[in-house]
Scaffold this motif. Structure first.
Motif, PDB file in Angstrom:
ATOM      1  N   ALA A 165     126.407  25.288  50.627  1.00  0.00           N
ATOM      2  CA  ALA A 165     125.047  25.209  51.146  1.00  0.00           C
ATOM      3  C   ALA A 165     124.502  23.788  50.992  1.00  0.00           C
ATOM      4  O   ALA A 165     123.845  23.266  51.898  1.00  0.00           O
ATOM      5  CB  ALA A 165     124.150  26.200  50.417  1.00  0.00           C
ATOM      6  N   VAL A 167     126.238  20.942  50.874  1.00  0.00           N
ATOM      7  CA  VAL A 167     126.884  20.038  51.829  1.00  0.00           C
ATOM      8  C   VAL A 167     126.310  20.233  53.221  1.00  0.00           C
ATOM      9  O   VAL A 167     125.918  19.276  53.905  1.00  0.00           O
ATOM     10  CB  VAL A 167     128.412  20.272  51.824  1.00  0.00           C
ATOM     11  CG1 VAL A 167     129.055  19.562  52.985  1.00  0.00           C
ATOM     12  CG2 VAL A 167     129.009  19.768  50.536  1.00  0.00           C
ATOM     13  N   ILE A 168     126.218  21.502  53.654  1.00  0.00           N
ATOM     14  CA  ILE A 168     125.711  21.765  55.002  1.00  0.00           C
ATOM     15  C   ILE A 168     124.268  21.278  55.121  1.00  0.00           C
ATOM     16  O   ILE A 168     123.896  20.581  56.058  1.00  0.00           O
ATOM     17  CB  ILE A 168     125.789  23.274  55.315  1.00  0.00           C
ATOM     18  CG1 ILE A 168     127.240  23.720  55.318  1.00  0.00           C
ATOM     19  CG2 ILE A 168     125.174  23.568  56.662  1.00  0.00           C
ATOM     20  CD1 ILE A 168     127.391  25.203  55.426  1.00  0.00           C
ATOM     21  N   LEU A 177     124.001  17.450  55.198  1.00  0.00           N
ATOM     22  CA  LEU A 177     124.516  16.854  56.430  1.00  0.00           C
ATOM     23  C   LEU A 177     123.562  17.092  57.576  1.00  0.00           C
ATOM     24  O   LEU A 177     123.371  16.248  58.443  1.00  0.00           O
ATOM     25  CB  LEU A 177     125.890  17.431  56.770  1.00  0.00           C
ATOM     26  CG  LEU A 177     127.029  16.840  55.967  1.00  0.00           C
ATOM     27  CD1 LEU A 177     128.305  17.557  56.265  1.00  0.00           C
ATOM     28  CD2 LEU A 177     127.177  15.374  56.307  1.00  0.00           C
ATOM     29  N   LEU A 178     122.906  18.273  57.581  1.00  0.00           N
ATOM     30  CA  LEU A 178     122.026  18.572  58.704  1.00  0.00           C
ATOM     31  C   LEU A 178     120.681  17.882  58.563  1.00  0.00           C
ATOM     32  O   LEU A 178     120.129  17.394  59.536  1.00  0.00           O
ATOM     33  CB  LEU A 178     121.803  20.091  58.816  1.00  0.00           C
ATOM     34  CG  LEU A 178     123.005  20.886  59.301  1.00  0.00           C
ATOM     35  CD1 LEU A 178     122.635  22.348  59.430  1.00  0.00           C
ATOM     36  CD2 LEU A 178     123.473  20.372  60.638  1.00  0.00           C
ATOM     37  N   TYR A 179     120.149  17.832  57.350  1.00  0.00           N
ATOM     38  CA  TYR A 179     118.764  17.388  57.230  1.00  0.00           C
ATOM     39  C   TYR A 179     118.629  15.995  56.641  1.00  0.00           C
ATOM     40  O   TYR A 179     117.650  15.312  56.914  1.00  0.00           O
ATOM     41  CB  TYR A 179     117.969  18.389  56.388  1.00  0.00           C
ATOM     42  CG  TYR A 179     117.897  19.716  57.060  1.00  0.00           C
ATOM     43  CD1 TYR A 179     117.125  19.891  58.206  1.00  0.00           C
ATOM     44  CD2 TYR A 179     118.650  20.797  56.614  1.00  0.00           C
ATOM     45  CE1 TYR A 179     117.091  21.089  58.863  1.00  0.00           C
ATOM     46  CE2 TYR A 179     118.616  22.006  57.257  1.00  0.00           C
ATOM     47  CZ  TYR A 179     117.841  22.153  58.382  1.00  0.00           C
ATOM     48  OH  TYR A 179     117.816  23.342  59.046  1.00  0.00           O
ATOM     49  N   PRO A 212     121.474  13.191  56.221  1.00  0.00           N
ATOM     50  CA  PRO A 212     122.884  12.799  56.157  1.00  0.00           C
ATOM     51  C   PRO A 212     123.145  11.671  55.173  1.00  0.00           C
ATOM     52  O   PRO A 212     124.278  11.485  54.760  1.00  0.00           O
ATOM     53  CB  PRO A 212     123.193  12.346  57.584  1.00  0.00           C
ATOM     54  CG  PRO A 212     122.126  12.945  58.417  1.00  0.00           C
ATOM     55  CD  PRO A 212     120.927  13.061  57.570  1.00  0.00           C
ATOM     56  N   LEU A 225     131.060  18.760  57.692  1.00  0.00           N
ATOM     57  CA  LEU A 225     130.226  19.937  57.939  1.00  0.00           C
ATOM     58  C   LEU A 225     131.078  21.194  58.042  1.00  0.00           C
ATOM     59  O   LEU A 225     130.766  22.220  57.425  1.00  0.00           O
ATOM     60  CB  LEU A 225     129.416  19.742  59.221  1.00  0.00           C
ATOM     61  CG  LEU A 225     128.447  20.873  59.468  1.00  0.00           C
ATOM     62  CD1 LEU A 225     127.265  20.735  58.551  1.00  0.00           C
ATOM     63  CD2 LEU A 225     127.983  20.903  60.893  1.00  0.00           C
ATOM     64  N   MET A 259     131.403  27.451  51.908  1.00  0.00           N
ATOM     65  CA  MET A 259     130.336  28.430  51.737  1.00  0.00           C
ATOM     66  C   MET A 259     130.829  29.839  52.067  1.00  0.00           C
ATOM     67  O   MET A 259     130.581  30.782  51.318  1.00  0.00           O
ATOM     68  CB  MET A 259     129.165  28.060  52.623  1.00  0.00           C
ATOM     69  CG  MET A 259     127.946  28.846  52.285  1.00  0.00           C
ATOM     70  SD  MET A 259     126.509  28.033  52.886  1.00  0.00           S
ATOM     71  CE  MET A 259     125.625  29.446  53.440  1.00  0.00           C
TER      72      MET A 259
END
Lengths: 357, 295
Positions: A323, A325-326, A329-331, A333, B100, B107
């Motif tokens: 969570a 990492v994602i 990267l999305l919000y 970087p 990503l 996850m």
């Protein structure tokens, strides 16, 4: 507010070129260093050996990987294997009676040699292909380490680290080991802070942006890609041996699996690619978020009488890494380092937010 | 070395390889249309296995209904993943996209065993488990059936690329800007590629789940799928078929021939060695297209 730039007038070139031109930055760093130096006498030994020590070691490793991924833009998914090579190399040397100082450097050199061999693949490919090559390296090194009893140490596959001493001080108890990790982390941080001001660092940045263009500018991509792999693997190997000597004390192949690589990757993504401060933040978050979450869940389960399945709590770290990492990267970087930089930039001109920075 | 053992190992290897190829089909589909590498493919296969198991066991659907429902659900999951995560990454460096998908992998590998329990789940789709004797050969019936189904599905996807939408997807794969300018919805083509990749991964997850049970280890299929995709050339579907057979046979032979010499476990390293050798000798694989880069 704190980061006042007003009143700073440089009259010498050396002043302008120093690492931290702002007085507050210097003060902050000296304060943090002082706290870290005094930590064994300030805090409980559980916190020093259970939290600060792994934080310093993993941060050093993340800095080494960040040189490769953040500065020169080469993907490496097998950094855990690099650390494993260094750890096994130096522990074997120590067991043969070589002093630790030399064994650490030798472990680093061994990692650098093998890492550069695999990284040599980077000369022919990049991006996703390089990611695959380094992932394959992780599996091959794992296999070689765990299947040759000469390396992994027989059927039990756990290699005890004999008692060692560093510069004449025996590494026993948490205080000397902590200072060794702190010293290594300090040296690596100093190196990383300065490397971007050298021609080497600038060549790596050019390589990251566009390697063909860098080649046209006269930067030998061949040389600098190999150098980037060499330096980063060397740091990885040294940190691997520090990890083995100060933290693990007994190494087995499964400590250097793909999970370690993913953990360190997550640290630099969360912390911020290509920053020195980032790995410090990222390591703290990645190492301690699962512990905090687990304690929080345990606490809520205790107070509200919920019973959480053990599987859920066991898989919490993985969920948290994923969570984080994602999400980053999305919000964001550029990671936590960028958040800190935003905060600092805001305060630099506070209360005049329209002012030029 | 007696030839019967070799023949047996290679025949079983062919079918196992075809089952691996089904996982790597998704990687190739996504790389072909959008140029991103999907490191989450193994975890998506695991998700498919878990969803099918949950539908069959927890919801109580009969298995012949649970599988189609799971396929449709996972198609939606693929679309959703593309929409929520991957579309925001357009224009970011390759490193970020790879990371990503790796984040998604981590996850999923945490969430599913965490929610449903880490114990191995039994997924019975009615495949006979007893071995088949052909002459002196001892063949694994479940992998044979699984491999045949995989072969069928991969051939089906080849035919799909000749349909109208398949032509659209090939156009997107060839040149995104050009196909955008002639009125093709590039985003939708990429989204469908992600959906189809999730479907193929689910099919693989069900087949593997029925042979070895459903648990987190299904996500380890990723490394074999990557080996196949790299060996076949990342953007070629016939390449997937042929490379799948090669990887399967190589792995099976390594297990039978090398394991007694090195003491087991060589199965896991074959895929990694194949990746390394392919990348060093022929980076674009057997059937991949060479990319020419200009500054």
């Amino acid at each position: 507010m704190f980061y006042r730039r007003a009143g700073i007038r440089h009259t010498r070139y050396q002043d302008e070129r120093q690492l931290f031109p702002l007085g507050f930055d210097r003060g902050l760093i000296i304060a943090v260093l002082a706290i870290l130096l005094a930590a064994p006498f300030l805090f409980d030994r559980l916190y020093v050996s259970g939290y600060l020590l792994p934080w310093l070691i993993w941060t050093s490793a993340a800095l080494g990987l960040n040189l490769l991924m953040g500065w020169s833009g080469q993907i490496h998914l097998g950094y855990g294997a690099v650390m494993g090579i260094g750890a096994y190399g130096s522990v074997h040397l120590v067991r043969l009676g070589v002093p630790l100082e030399i064994a650490m450097i030798a472990g680093g050199l061994l990692s650098a040699t093998i890492g550069t061999m695999f990284g040599g693949a980077a000369l022919r490919m990049k991006g996703i292909y390089l990611a695959m090559a380094t992932l394959a390296m992780q599996y091959v090194v794992d296999f070689v380490i765990s299947h040759s009893s000469v390396i992994s140490g027989g059927s039990l596959a756990t290699l005890q680290v004999p008692p060692v001493s560093f510069l004449g001080i025996p590494l026993q108890g948490e205080v000397p080991t902590y200072y060794l990790a702190l010293g290594v982390c300090f040296v690596i941080t100093l190196f990383m802070l300065n490397v971007r001001r050298t021609s080497f660092g600038r060549a790596l940045a050019a390589l990251r942006e566009k390697d063909y263009a860098a080649q046209i500018l006269g930067i030998s991509t061949f040389r600098y890609k190999l150098l980037a792999f060499w330096v980063s693997s060397f740091i990885g190997g040294v940190v691997g041996s520090v990890l083995a000597v100060t933290y693990l004390r007994a190494i087995s192949p499964d400590q250097f699996h793909i999970e370690l690589s993913i953990q360190i990757l997550a640290m630099i993504i969360v912390g911020g690619l290509g920053s020195v401060l980032g790995p410090f933040f990222g390591t703290a978050l990645i190492l301690f978020a699962p512990i905090l979450l687990n304690n929080l869940l345990g606490f809520t389960a205790g107070t509200f009488g919920l019973s959480l399945p053990i599987d859920l709590r066991a898989h919490l770290p993985l969920m948290a890494y994923g969570a984080l990492v994602i999400g980053f990267l999305l919000y964001e970087p550029l990671g936590l380092a960028k958040i800190y930089a935003n905060f600092r930039n805001y305060l630099l001109v506070w209360p005049f937010r329209h002012a030029q920075r | 070395m007696d030839w019967i053992l070799l023949a047996e190992l290679s025949t079983n290897g062919v079918f196992v390889g075809l089952m691996y190829a089904l996982v790597s089909l998704g990687i190739v589909l996504i790389y072909k249309t959008s140029g991103t590498a999907n490191l989450a493919q193994g975890a998506i296969a695991m998700t498919g296995g878990y969803v099918t198991w949950a539908l069959a066991t927890l919801v109580g659907l009969p298995i012949w209904l649970a599988i189609p429902v799971a396929l449709v659900t996972m198609f939606g999951f693929g679309l959703l993943m593309e929409r929520i995560a991957l579309r925001r990454m357009i224009g970011q460096p390759v490193i970020m996209t790879i990371m990503l998908t790796l984040g998604v992998e981590i996850m999923l590998r945490g969430v599913l065993p965490g929610v449903f329990g880490a114990a191995v789940k039994r997924l019975d789709i009615g495949m006979p488990q007893q071995p088949l004797f052909v002459g002196e050969l001892l063949l694994n019936r479940s992998t044979m059936i699984g491999g045949s189904i995989s072969l069928l599905l991969i051939l089906l996807s080849l035919f799909f690329f000749n349909s109208r939408f398949g032509v659209v997807m090939r156009a997107v794969a060839d040149d995104q800007t050009a196909s955008w300018s002639v009125g093709i919805r590039v985003e939708r083509a990429i989204a469908v590629a992600w959906g189809l990749a999730a479907v193929s991964a689910t099919a693989a997850g069900v087949l593997w789940g029925s042979t070895q049970g459903v648990d987190w280890s299904l996500s380890l299929l990723l490394i074999k799928a990557l080996a196949i995709a790299i060996l076949g050339g990342l953007d070629s579907i016939p390449g997937v078929l042929i490379a799948g057979v090669i990887v399967g046979v190589a792995e099976s032979l390594a297990t039978g021939v090398l394991d007694p010499l090195v003491g087991g476990g060589s199965r896991d390293v074959v895929a990694a060695v194949i990746i390394l050798v392919t990348l060093l000798l022929k980076p674009h694989g057997l059937f991949g297209r060479h990319h020419i880069e200009r500054v």
